[in-house]
Design a protein around this motif. Structure first.
Motif, PDB file in Angstrom:
ATOM      1  N   ASP A 164      35.429 -18.034  14.581  1.00  0.00           N
ATOM      2  CA  ASP A 164      34.106 -17.429  14.503  1.00  0.00           C
ATOM      3  C   ASP A 164      33.323 -17.699  15.788  1.00  0.00           C
ATOM      4  N   GLY A 165      33.418 -18.929  16.283  1.00  0.00           N
ATOM      5  CA  GLY A 165      32.738 -19.267  17.527  1.00  0.00           C
ATOM      6  C   GLY A 165      33.256 -18.478  18.702  1.00  0.00           C
ATOM      7  N   LEU A 166      34.570 -18.233  18.732  1.00  0.00           N
ATOM      8  CA  LEU A 166      35.160 -17.421  19.789  1.00  0.00           C
ATOM      9  C   LEU A 166      34.675 -15.979  19.699  1.00  0.00           C
ATOM     10  N   SER A 167      34.694 -15.433  18.487  1.00  0.00           N
ATOM     11  CA  SER A 167      34.311 -14.035  18.293  1.00  0.00           C
ATOM     12  C   SER A 167      32.841 -13.784  18.616  1.00  0.00           C
ATOM     13  N   ARG A 168      31.977 -14.698  18.159  1.00  0.00           N
ATOM     14  CA  ARG A 168      30.526 -14.483  18.332  1.00  0.00           C
ATOM     15  C   ARG A 168      29.963 -15.232  19.538  1.00  0.00           C
ATOM     16  N   GLU A 169      30.837 -15.803  20.342  1.00  0.00           N
ATOM     17  CA  GLU A 169      30.427 -16.521  21.551  1.00  0.00           C
ATOM     18  C   GLU A 169      29.403 -17.618  21.250  1.00  0.00           C
ATOM     19  N   LEU A 170      29.751 -18.421  20.241  1.00  0.00           N
ATOM     20  CA  LEU A 170      28.885 -19.521  19.827  1.00  0.00           C
ATOM     21  C   LEU A 170      29.301 -20.858  20.425  1.00  0.00           C
ATOM     22  N   LEU A 171      30.486 -20.912  20.999  1.00  0.00           N
ATOM     23  CA  LEU A 171      31.001 -22.189  21.466  1.00  0.00           C
ATOM     24  C   LEU A 171      30.269 -22.719  22.692  1.00  0.00           C
ATOM     25  N   GLY A 231      41.766  -9.482  11.730  1.00  0.00           N
ATOM     26  CA  GLY A 231      40.802  -8.421  12.033  1.00  0.00           C
ATOM     27  C   GLY A 231      39.347  -8.833  11.946  1.00  0.00           C
ATOM     28  N   TRP A 232      39.053  -9.896  11.204  1.00  0.00           N
ATOM     29  CA  TRP A 232      37.655 -10.276  10.991  1.00  0.00           C
ATOM     30  C   TRP A 232      36.972 -10.766  12.261  1.00  0.00           C
ATOM     31  N   ILE A 233      37.741 -11.145  13.284  1.00  0.00           N
ATOM     32  CA  ILE A 233      37.109 -11.634  14.509  1.00  0.00           C
ATOM     33  C   ILE A 233      36.923 -10.542  15.554  1.00  0.00           C
ATOM     34  N   LEU A 234      37.328  -9.313  15.252  1.00  0.00           N
ATOM     35  CA  LEU A 234      37.149  -8.227  16.215  1.00  0.00           C
ATOM     36  C   LEU A 234      35.661  -8.022  16.498  1.00  0.00           C
ATOM     37  N   LEU A 238      32.668  -3.655  12.915  1.00  0.00           N
ATOM     38  CA  LEU A 238      31.808  -2.753  12.148  1.00  0.00           C
ATOM     39  C   LEU A 238      32.039  -1.298  12.528  1.00  0.00           C
ATOM     40  N   ASP A 239      32.210  -1.029  13.812  1.00  0.00           N
ATOM     41  CA  ASP A 239      32.490   0.344  14.232  1.00  0.00           C
ATOM     42  C   ASP A 239      33.820   0.823  13.678  1.00  0.00           C
ATOM     43  N   ARG A 240      34.823  -0.040  13.721  1.00  0.00           N
ATOM     44  CA  ARG A 240      36.129   0.333  13.179  1.00  0.00           C
ATOM     45  C   ARG A 240      36.064   0.530  11.666  1.00  0.00           C
ATOM     46  N   ARG A 247      39.755   1.675   9.691  1.00  0.00           N
ATOM     47  CA  ARG A 247      39.657   0.655   8.639  1.00  0.00           C
ATOM     48  C   ARG A 247      41.013   0.407   7.999  1.00  0.00           C
ATOM     49  N   GLU A 248      41.758   1.480   7.760  1.00  0.00           N
ATOM     50  CA  GLU A 248      43.059   1.332   7.122  1.00  0.00           C
ATOM     51  C   GLU A 248      44.024   0.545   8.003  1.00  0.00           C
ATOM     52  N   ILE A 249      43.898   0.664   9.299  1.00  0.00           N
ATOM     53  CA  ILE A 249      44.747  -0.122  10.200  1.00  0.00           C
ATOM     54  C   ILE A 249      44.439  -1.611  10.053  1.00  0.00           C
TER      55      ILE A 249
END
Length: 280
Positions: A164-171, A231-234, A238-240, A247-249
């Motif tokens: 999550d920190g990597l995805s949202r740049e929280l680290l 996929g949750w860290i992409l 939301l756009d996908r 979404r199916e991918i």
């Protein structure tokens, strides 16, 4: 059913759920992926309706009402009075009502022995930070299940906050980085800040440890799954998600990797399915 006395709950956890909009969390962001995949896994193992389901830690009833709509006899229990009140309000206007909504403790349920066909533990195990508390919740689930009954229990991955920190740049936030360091060492997640998005007191499991805890409570384990896949860290999830084909991918990848031992922990949430009275 007689209402239990208020359970002992960590003040930090209660304060978090008194403030955080848990009743609508699964409607937003990566939580939409979590909800859809959790539903898939529940239905894969659920007995046919009308079976009795005990949703322990069911919050405001997102899964409880969904199962009631499908014809199940659902009892909701949660340790947070505010969320139980929300569930009761929703129940008043529901077309398919819950059989009961009660404040209770996963470690000491008021339900009778062998009174349920399926137990959901989709929250308690990661808020019971001591192993003996998690074992008590699991053995209570076994007690209230009938022979052959199904347990669907969730944990948070040991590596969820890191990803999550990597995805949202929280680290880059030293406070969040310290939280992550502790998570990686022993799984004990503590949030000393006022930021709700840094979550609250919890225990983050390694996948095999979650499986072992369910085995130790006497269940036969029928499956251990990563819920969301990677996929949750992409950053553009939301756009996908808005595009049915894209979404199916994301869902295809989550399903394809759900049981691959090497990548299960890349999901934010883990689900283990146990059966009472099976063979190990």
């Amino acid at each position: 059913m007689i209402e239990q006395s208020l359970p002992t709950i960590d003040p930090a956890i209660k304060a978090y759920y008194d403030r955080a909009p848990e009743e609508s969390r699964l409607e937003h962001g990566a939580s939409q992926l979590e909800e859809l995949r959790t539903r898939e896994l529940i239905l894969r193992y659920a007995p046919q309706p009308p079976a009795t389901v005990l949703d322990v830690g069911g919050a405001a009833g997102v899964y409880a009402f969904w199962l009631a709509e499908r014809g199940y006899d659902v009892h909701l229990v949660d340790a947070t009075p505010r969320l139980v009140d929300v569930a009761r309000d929703r129940n008043e206007g529901a077309t398919h009502r819950l059989a009961s909504c009660a404040v209770g403790d996963a470690r000491a349920l008021s339900q009778a022995r062998e009174s349920a066909d399926m137990v959901l533990l989709l929250g308690p195990l990661y808020h019971l930070v001591q192993a003996h508390g998690r074992h008590a919740a699991l053995t209570e689930a076994a007690r209230v299940l009938r022979a052959g009954g199904v347990l669907v229990a969730a944990g948070i991955s040991r590596w969820a906050s890191t990803l999550d920190g990597l995805s949202r740049e929280l680290l880059g936030d030293p406070q969040f980085a310290r939280i992550v360091e502790r998570d990686l060492v022993d799984g004990h997640h503590q949030n000393p800040t006022t930021r709700l998005d840094y979550f609250t007191t919890a225990y983050f499991h390694r996948p095999e440890d979650l499986r072992q805890e369910v085995l130790d409570a006497g269940f036969a384990v029928e499956g251990l799954f990563g819920v969301e896949g990677p996929g949750w860290i992409l950053p553009d999830l939301l756009d996908r998600w808005k595009d049915p084909a894209r979404r199916e991918i994301i869902l295809h990848v989550a399903r394809a990797l759900e049981s691959e031992r090497e990548v299960i922990g890349s999901s934010a949430h883990l689900v283990v399915v146990g059966r009472k009275g099976g063979t190990r």
